[in-house]
Structure formats: C-alpha cells, structure tokens
Design an enzyme around this catalytic site. Structure first.
Site, PDB file in Angstrom:
ATOM      1  N   LYS A 126      -4.558  10.464  -2.533  1.00 30.38           N
ATOM      2  CA  LYS A 126      -3.489   9.596  -2.050  1.00 30.38           C
ATOM      3  C   LYS A 126      -2.183  10.375  -1.899  1.00 30.38           C
ATOM      4  O   LYS A 126      -1.421  10.130  -0.950  1.00 30.38           O
ATOM      5  CB  LYS A 126      -3.313   8.423  -3.015  1.00 30.38           C
ATOM      6  CG  LYS A 126      -4.483   7.440  -2.948  1.00 30.38           C
ATOM      7  CD  LYS A 126      -4.534   6.492  -4.130  1.00 30.38           C
ATOM      8  CE  LYS A 126      -5.778   5.611  -4.080  1.00 30.38           C
ATOM      9  NZ  LYS A 126      -5.971   4.790  -5.284  1.00 30.38           N
ATOM     10  N   GLN A 166      -3.004   3.560 -11.095  1.00 30.76           N
ATOM     11  CA  GLN A 166      -4.419   3.853 -10.907  1.00 30.76           C
ATOM     12  C   GLN A 166      -5.264   3.128 -11.958  1.00 30.76           C
ATOM     13  O   GLN A 166      -4.950   3.154 -13.141  1.00 30.76           O
ATOM     14  CB  GLN A 166      -4.663   5.371 -10.998  1.00 30.76           C
ATOM     15  CG  GLN A 166      -6.088   5.796 -10.715  1.00 30.76           C
ATOM     16  CD  GLN A 166      -6.539   5.470  -9.292  1.00 30.76           C
ATOM     17  OE1 GLN A 166      -5.789   5.632  -8.349  1.00 30.76           O
ATOM     18  NE2 GLN A 166      -7.760   4.990  -9.163  1.00 30.76           N
ATOM     19  N   ASP A 203       0.116  -2.091  -3.797  1.00 27.06           N
ATOM     20  CA  ASP A 203      -1.329  -2.142  -4.004  1.00 27.06           C
ATOM     21  C   ASP A 203      -1.819  -3.583  -4.144  1.00 27.06           C
ATOM     22  O   ASP A 203      -3.016  -3.835  -4.239  1.00 27.06           O
ATOM     23  CB  ASP A 203      -1.709  -1.337  -5.250  1.00 27.06           C
ATOM     24  CG  ASP A 203      -3.179  -0.946  -5.274  1.00 27.06           C
ATOM     25  OD1 ASP A 203      -3.794  -0.870  -4.195  1.00 27.06           O
ATOM     26  OD2 ASP A 203      -3.715  -0.712  -6.368  1.00 27.06           O
TER      27      ASP A 203
END
Length: 295
Positions: free
Chosen positions: A68, A112, A135
């Site tokens: 990413k 994450q 996200d």
C-alpha cells in the site's frame, strides 16, 4: 449485456475478461487518483497523506502495508507509517490513532488488521476520526454507507461494487448471497448490494444447508475465510461469483476450477478483488484530503 443471466457456454472468455478487467479497472482508478492528487497538491501546496498503523510484525501484514505504501507513492500520495510492537495494548493503540486523527497533516488512516487477540479491535477502529476513515471501518462509516449518505465505504466491498458495475452486472432484482458476516467485509457488502435493489441473504458458519442458499443466487460474494468452501456444484448455472477470500497458499474461498464450469463470471485469487481494494483506498484518501483542505 447482463452477465448475471448468461450461461456457462462462454465461460472461458468471460473469466479471462473479468480477471483482466479487475486489474485494468484498478489501474485506471489509480491513474485517475494520481491526477487528482497532483491537482490537489498544486492547488493547495499540500499532498494527500495516508497514515498506516501496524501492530506487530506479521509477515503477511508487513507485506500488505508495504504494498500500500508503494501504491501511495505511485499515486502521488504521501505515506506515513507507524510501526508498533506486538505487545502494544488497546490503550496505547487508541492513543496513537487519536493523535493521528488530530494531526492536520494526515488525511487518511489505515489500521492494518487483524490484530492480536489482546487488542479490542472495535475500540481501536472507533479511535479513527470518521473524516479520516478511508478504510471504512468505523460505526460512522457503516451508518453513512447503509443510509446512502456521504462518507467512506469499506474498501473491499466498495471495490466489488465498482467491479460489478464495470462488467455491467446490475444487482437490481437479483438474488445475492453473501457468505460471511464480518463488520468490514461481509456485512457492508450485503448493504451495498441491498442499496442497489438486490435481494440479499447473509450466510455464515451456522447456516443450515449453505448449498441450497447458493443454488438460488444470481450473485455470490464469498467472504468467509475458508479455503475452497464454495464449489461448482453449489452454484446456480450462470451465477456471478466474487471471491473476496484470501487464504494461505493464494487460495480463495471458492474452488475456482469447479466454479468456473458453472459461473458466467468469476474473480480469481489473487488478482481479482485485491487490486480493487487498494485502488478504492487510494481514491478515498484523495477524497478525504480534498474535503479536509476545503477544495
């Protein structure tokens, strides 16, 4: 053409096209995002910035974050990485995320996951400011998505919908089965399909006779995290199958070879949904930056 109602006769060509389309569509989105990022940087003197937070050193998670970060650089997005020890507790993680949320130089935050069992994952997600939740993991993001209000969608479900649109799969009036009910994948995928007038059924580990539900589905979204759970004989001929699972050995939740014999369209693992997830993340980061910078 409505590929949901197609037959398996053109399967090989359709499969190849969808696999290529997923990758090419993601590339196109990233290219457009890079243009938007460059324009935003030129106009405001500030580049969009995505902060990634990783607890521990799980090899797969380290790889994902690095990927990413690389994609950010290619898209003209600054990347700030915060690496925390595996022993980091919920309180310290929440403090870190709140600090990033308060930092005007950070426009998007990616935590994450999965995290260690000792961490309250939901408390951590809720420490992310909604305007920086690129996200789509917070309560606020799920609510705005469900009600069709401005906000950020969960990246993988959002990428799935973009992929269906690109291949002219209209969910309206179709029966959709989502296998999986996680807060950041299964549940939001179902809500997005519902918003597009699909009739949605959620299935999960306690569903009785999963095969019976699948055989009624025009659209199947596999998001349960069990390798090759769904096989060709479980599917309605001509179904569109989106495999959002990723398991050890680059294996999805769908047995690709047998499913390909019945599906009109199917996404491969890897290379199908994955690129769309990252493209959506980058796109939403630039959107977040533009909103916060008032342009």
């Amino acid at each position: 053409m409505d590929h949901v109602s197609g037959t398996a006769g053109g399967t090989s060509q359709a499969l190849k096209a969808l696999g290529e389309d997923g990758t090419s569509l993601a590339r196109k989105i990233v290219e457009e995002t890079a243009e938007r990022a460059a324009q935003l940087t030129e106009r405001t003197g500030t580049a969009p910035c995505l902060a990634t937070v990783l607890v521990g050193e799980d090899p797969a998670s380290v790889t994902y974050v690095r990927m990413k970060q690389n994609r950010c650089r290619k898209a003209g997005i600054e990347s700030r990485h915060v690496a925390l020890p595996a022993a980091t507790g919920t309180e310290e993680l929440v403090a870190t995320l709140r600090k990033l949320s308060d930092d005007p130089g950070v426009h998007g935050i990616l935590l994450q996951h999965p995290m260690g069992a000792h961490i309250d994952e939901r408390a951590a997600f809720e420490a992310i400011a909604p305007e920086k939740d690129v996200d789509g993991v917070t309560f606020a993001s799920f609510a705005t998505m469900s009600f069709g209000l401005p906000g950020f969608v969960s990246c993988t479900p959002g990428g799935i919908m973009r992929l269906l649109d690109a291949y002219d799969v209209d969910p309206s009036g179709k029966r959709a089965v989502v296998v999986g009910r996680s807060a950041i994948l299964g549940k939001p995928a179902g809500m997005l399909l519902l918003a597009r007038d699909a009739t949605v059924t959620y299935c999960h580990s306690r569903t009785a006779d999963l095969s019976a539900a699948l055989r009624e589905a025009d659209i199947v979204v596999a998001a349960v995290g069990r390798p090759r759970l769904i096989r060709g004989q479980d599917l309605k001929p001509g179904a569109v199958v989106v495999d959002a699972g990723y398991n050890a050995g680059n294996v999805g939740d769908v047995d690709f070879d047998s499913a390909a014999e019945r599906a009109s369209l199917i996404t491969p693992v890897p290379g199908g949904v994955g690129p769309m997830t990252i493209a959506t993340l980058l796109e939403q980061t630039v959107t977040a930056a533009a909103r916060q910078l008032g342009v």
